[in-house]
Design a protein around this motif. Structure first.
Motif, PDB file in Angstrom:
ATOM      1  N   LEU A  74       0.889  -1.145  -0.159  1.00 22.96           N
ATOM      2  CA  LEU A  74      -0.173  -0.086   0.161  1.00 22.96           C
ATOM      3  C   LEU A  74       0.859   1.195   0.006  1.00 22.96           C
ATOM      4  N   ASP A  75       2.099   1.361   0.626  1.00 26.30           N
ATOM      5  CA  ASP A  75       2.948   2.354   0.626  1.00 26.30           C
ATOM      6  C   ASP A  75       3.438   2.540  -1.045  1.00 26.30           C
ATOM      7  N   LEU A  76       3.890   1.400  -1.510  1.00 27.19           N
ATOM      8  CA  LEU A  76       4.270   1.807  -2.743  1.00 27.19           C
ATOM      9  C   LEU A  76       3.055   2.143  -3.617  1.00 27.19           C
ATOM     10  N   VAL A  77       1.861   1.464  -3.679  1.00 28.11           N
ATOM     11  CA  VAL A  77       0.872   2.042  -4.436  1.00 28.11           C
ATOM     12  C   VAL A  77       0.685   3.568  -4.157  1.00 28.11           C
ATOM     13  N   ARG A  78       0.657   4.118  -3.068  1.00 26.85           N
ATOM     14  CA  ARG A  78       0.445   5.267  -2.714  1.00 26.85           C
ATOM     15  C   ARG A  78       1.433   6.179  -3.176  1.00 26.85           C
ATOM     16  N   ARG A  79       2.463   5.819  -3.177  1.00 26.12           N
ATOM     17  CA  ARG A  79       3.970   6.491  -3.824  1.00 26.12           C
ATOM     18  C   ARG A  79       3.696   6.772  -5.324  1.00 26.12           C
ATOM     19  N   THR A  80       3.600   5.449  -5.868  1.00 26.76           N
ATOM     20  CA  THR A  80       3.452   5.462  -7.268  1.00 26.76           C
ATOM     21  C   THR A  80       2.227   6.280  -7.808  1.00 26.76           C
ATOM     22  N   ALA A  81       1.155   6.359  -7.146  1.00 24.52           N
ATOM     23  CA  ALA A  81      -0.046   7.274  -7.668  1.00 24.52           C
ATOM     24  C   ALA A  81       0.556   8.829  -7.344  1.00 24.52           C
ATOM     25  N   LEU A  82       0.847   9.063  -6.405  1.00 23.80           N
ATOM     26  CA  LEU A  82       1.165  10.435  -6.036  1.00 23.80           C
ATOM     27  C   LEU A  82       2.230  10.856  -7.014  1.00 23.80           C
ATOM     28  N   GLU A  83       3.148  10.082  -7.305  1.00 20.37           N
ATOM     29  CA  GLU A  83       4.400  10.654  -8.230  1.00 20.37           C
ATOM     30  C   GLU A  83       4.001  10.638  -9.653  1.00 20.37           C
ATOM     31  N   SER A  84       3.131  10.149  -9.843  1.00 16.16           N
ATOM     32  CA  SER A  84       2.577  10.370 -11.231  1.00 16.16           C
ATOM     33  C   SER A  84       2.303  11.707 -11.964  1.00 16.16           C
ATOM     34  N   ALA A  85       2.076  12.829 -11.081  1.00 19.74           N
ATOM     35  CA  ALA A  85       1.860  13.940 -11.422  1.00 19.74           C
ATOM     36  C   ALA A  85       2.072  14.955  -9.973  1.00 19.74           C
ATOM     37  N   ALA A  86       2.591  16.261 -10.045  1.00 23.63           N
ATOM     38  CA  ALA A  86       2.973  16.926  -8.892  1.00 23.63           C
ATOM     39  C   ALA A  86       1.231  17.548  -8.209  1.00 23.63           C
ATOM     40  N   THR A  87       0.244  17.468  -9.124  1.00 25.26           N
ATOM     41  CA  THR A  87      -1.063  18.016  -8.615  1.00 25.26           C
ATOM     42  C   THR A  87      -2.075  17.120  -8.888  1.00 25.26           C
ATOM     43  N   THR A  88      -3.280  17.439  -8.427  1.00 24.35           N
ATOM     44  CA  THR A  88      -4.538  16.651  -8.623  1.00 24.35           C
ATOM     45  C   THR A  88      -4.890  16.952  -9.951  1.00 24.35           C
ATOM     46  N   GLU A  89      -4.818  18.022 -10.666  1.00 23.89           N
ATOM     47  CA  GLU A  89      -5.075  18.241 -12.069  1.00 23.89           C
ATOM     48  C   GLU A  89      -4.287  17.358 -12.925  1.00 23.89           C
ATOM     49  N   GLY A  90      -3.050  17.452 -12.447  1.00 28.09           N
ATOM     50  CA  GLY A  90      -1.798  16.520 -13.320  1.00 28.09           C
ATOM     51  C   GLY A  90      -2.098  15.215 -13.417  1.00 28.09           C
ATOM     52  N   ARG A  91      -2.686  14.712 -12.000  1.00 23.64           N
ATOM     53  CA  ARG A  91      -2.944  13.107 -11.991  1.00 23.64           C
ATOM     54  C   ARG A  91      -4.129  12.725 -12.957  1.00 23.64           C
ATOM     55  N   LEU A  92      -5.181  13.751 -12.759  1.00 24.09           N
ATOM     56  CA  LEU A  92      -6.524  13.558 -13.427  1.00 24.09           C
ATOM     57  C   LEU A  92      -6.143  13.301 -15.327  1.00 24.09           C
ATOM     58  N   THR A  93      -5.274  14.201 -15.753  1.00 27.65           N
ATOM     59  CA  THR A  93      -4.759  14.107 -16.864  1.00 27.65           C
ATOM     60  C   THR A  93      -4.089  12.638 -17.165  1.00 27.65           C
ATOM     61  N   ALA A  94      -3.040  12.474 -16.246  1.00 30.64           N
ATOM     62  CA  ALA A  94      -2.108  11.297 -16.378  1.00 30.64           C
ATOM     63  C   ALA A  94      -2.932  10.037 -16.576  1.00 30.64           C
ATOM     64  N   TYR A  95      -4.007   9.674 -15.636  1.00 34.73           N
ATOM     65  CA  TYR A  95      -4.645   8.565 -15.455  1.00 34.73           C
ATOM     66  C   TYR A  95      -6.055   8.862 -16.290  1.00 34.73           C
ATOM     67  N   ARG A  96      -6.181   9.685 -16.974  1.00 29.62           N
ATOM     68  CA  ARG A  96      -7.222   9.829 -18.171  1.00 29.62           C
ATOM     69  C   ARG A  96      -8.635   9.527 -17.380  1.00 29.62           C
ATOM     70  N   MET A  97      -8.767  10.240 -15.996  1.00 35.11           N
ATOM     71  CA  MET A  97      -9.916   9.947 -15.400  1.00 35.11           C
ATOM     72  C   MET A  97     -11.098  10.452 -16.051  1.00 35.11           C
ATOM     73  N   PRO A  98     -12.417   9.565 -16.095  1.00 36.27           N
ATOM     74  CA  PRO A  98     -13.528  10.276 -16.764  1.00 36.27           C
ATOM     75  C   PRO A  98     -13.940  11.491 -16.006  1.00 36.27           C
ATOM     76  N   PRO A  99     -14.847  12.190 -16.524  1.00 36.79           N
ATOM     77  CA  PRO A  99     -15.449  13.449 -15.746  1.00 36.79           C
ATOM     78  C   PRO A  99     -16.037  13.116 -14.495  1.00 36.79           C
ATOM     79  N   SER A 100     -16.689  11.859 -14.245  1.00 37.64           N
ATOM     80  CA  SER A 100     -17.403  11.504 -13.017  1.00 37.64           C
ATOM     81  C   SER A 100     -16.415  11.482 -11.805  1.00 37.64           C
ATOM     82  N   GLU A 101     -15.145  11.127 -12.083  1.00 36.34           N
ATOM     83  CA  GLU A 101     -14.246  11.298 -10.965  1.00 36.34           C
ATOM     84  C   GLU A 101     -13.547  12.617 -10.617  1.00 36.34           C
ATOM     85  N   GLN A 102     -13.961  13.570 -11.522  1.00 37.34           N
ATOM     86  CA  GLN A 102     -13.098  14.662 -11.441  1.00 37.34           C
ATOM     87  C   GLN A 102     -14.005  15.754 -10.325  1.00 37.34           C
ATOM     88  N   GLN A 103     -14.393  15.233  -9.121  1.00 38.50           N
ATOM     89  CA  GLN A 103     -15.115  16.210  -8.247  1.00 38.50           C
ATOM     90  C   GLN A 103     -14.738  15.491  -6.656  1.00 38.50           C
TER      91      GLN A 103
END
Length: 453
Positions: A74-103
């Motif tokens: 879980l620690d490695l999962v957390r670090r992997t997710a957070l380092e994908s981008a520096a901000t929430t907006e960057g992660r939403l783009t990196a993960y190609r999150m659908p609009p439903s998850e952008q809230q």
């Protein structure tokens, strides 16, 4: 009464990891059916034709291994997710999150990230080489705590001896979660109050699912209340001494969308200082893409972390038109996936209850080719090595059966973690010999508590 029996594993599908002993049934079939169904009544739980006649029992070493590795991964999962981008907006783009998850994100990004992994449950099967972690569920609404509580009420009643002792050990999710909230309240400088946010509409119209949890909080030093979204303003639009500054987010956005429940009151509560755990950043930790990134390796991982991932995660890759590694060789990922259908599983990045999973060996070539081709274009799916699950022997009862009987089950283990602490071990499985995607919701599978002996 003989409590322990020889495990008597199947010579074909068994595994020594499950240990030498199992628990004997402590009552007849009719009594077990009545007790188990009574305790889980009015919680929105699916009717099960096959029920466990005893808890699943593991050796202490195997039981501890699941929690020890779960916390590390879980620690490695957390670090992997957070380092994908520096901000929430960057992660939403990196993960190609659908609009439903952008809230439902907090304005304070530190707090948003700090409390993302408060509630977690990996899904684990026992393969030929031992435990394999198929995915991580990171959400305040994950299944297991209430189900575990209801099952354990029965097992405690049946197995407690005249001196009040049980022949097994376990952690109770309600107790560990209450301690987590006490610590969170102290850390945040808040009074010990907990808002339970969800909807009875998501539980068959009954509130008992929430009442059980609220009652436990209230009887263990916390003041708790269940809030429907329409009433959530009462948690913050009130005198300060009556506010609920902390709570559990016991719902998922997809479930509420299916039911037509508006999430706007939740966003308003967040904007007015209510912290609901796990925070929306948990969606990145739960994404199957994170498992793919972690399996492929991250530049910051130590040799020990790399070895841990290689041992416990099945080979998993984010599917796209690219080259990757499979063992010691480089492969064209899409071509490899198309050519090795029977040894692979295709999973969408976001999904629940196995609805977005395609098992290659259970699909024909045309369907597999179409699904893989489409997924490679979007880049929002992973391909994962299929793990052939090993089985253990468990006593079961079924509708129309007069006595408990033994059968082989292939459990999917779900160690519950609250604030990183072990909080009980839950398992799901088919009790009728079927194979396939194990999910209690709509799939007709069974569930049980898992204990240590």
């Amino acid at each position: 009464m003989t409590v322990l029996l020889e495990a008597d594993p199947s010579p074909v599908t068994g595994h020594p990891w499950f240990g030498r002993y199992r628990l004997a049934p402590a009552a007849g079939a009719a009594t077990l059916r009545d007790l188990l169904r009574h305790e889980i009544r009015d919680t929105g739980y699916w009717y099960q034709t096959h029920l466990p006649a005893a808890p699943i029992a593991l050796p202490a070493a195997s039981y501890a291994e699941l929690f020890r590795v779960s916390r590390a991964l879980l620690d490695l999962v957390r670090r992997t997710a957070l380092e994908s981008a520096a901000t929430t907006e960057g992660r939403l783009t990196a993960y190609r999150m659908p609009p439903s998850e952008q809230q439902l994100f907090l304005a304070d990004q530190f707090t948003e990230e700090r409390y993302a992994d408060c509630v977690a449950r990996p899904d684990i099967v026992i393969g030929p080489d031992g435990p394999r972690f198929l995915e991580f569920n990171v959400s305040g609404a994950l299944g297991g705590p209430v189900e575990f509580h209801c099952r354990m009420e029965v097992w405690r009643r049946l197995y407690t001896d005249a001196r009040g002792r049980l022949p097994f050990d376990y952690q109770h999710p309600f107790a560990v979660r209450a301690e987590m909230f006490r610590q969170l309240c102290a850390e945040s400088g808040l009074p010990p109050r907990v808002a339970m946010v969800g909807s009875a509409r998501d539980q068959g119209g009954f509130t008992r699912y929430f009442d059980l949890q609220v009652d436990h909080f209230n009887s263990h030093g916390l003041l708790a209340r269940f809030f429907e979204p329409e009433d959530l303003h009462e948690a913050w639009d009130c005198p300060p001494r009556l506010r609920y500054g902390l709570g559990l987010r016991d719902f998922t956005i997809p479930d509420w969308a299916e039911l037509g429940i508006d999430t706007a009151p939740v966003q308003t509560a967040l904007d007015n200082g209510c912290l609901l755990v796990g925070t929306q950043t948990s969606t990145f930790l739960s994404s199957k893409l994170t498992m793919g990134l972690l399996s492929e390796g991250r530049p910051w991982m130590s040799a020990a972390e790399r070895a841990l991932v290689d041992r416990y995660l099945p080979w998993t890759r984010v599917l796209s038109h690219r080259w990757t590694t499979r063992g010691e060789r480089k492969v064209d990922l899409v071509e490899f996936t198309l050519a090795h259908r029977e040894s692979l599983v295709l999973k969408e990045s976001i999904g629940m209850s196995g609805r977005q999973v395609l098992i290659g060996r259970e699909s024909d070539r045309a369907d597999w080719t179409a699904a893989v081709t489409a997924a490679a274009e979007t880049g929002t799916s992973v391909v994962q090595e299929f793990v052939a699950p090993r089985t253990c022997r468990l006593a079961m009862v079924a509708d129309g059966v007069d006595e408990p009987y033994d059968t082989e089950v292939a459990p999917v283990f779900g160690p519950l973690l609250f604030g990183g602490r072990p909080a009980g071990l839950f398992a799901r499985f088919f009790g009728d010999g079927r194979e396939g995607i194990v999910s209690v919701a709509g799939a007709g599978c069974s569930d049980d508590c898992v204990v240590s002996i």
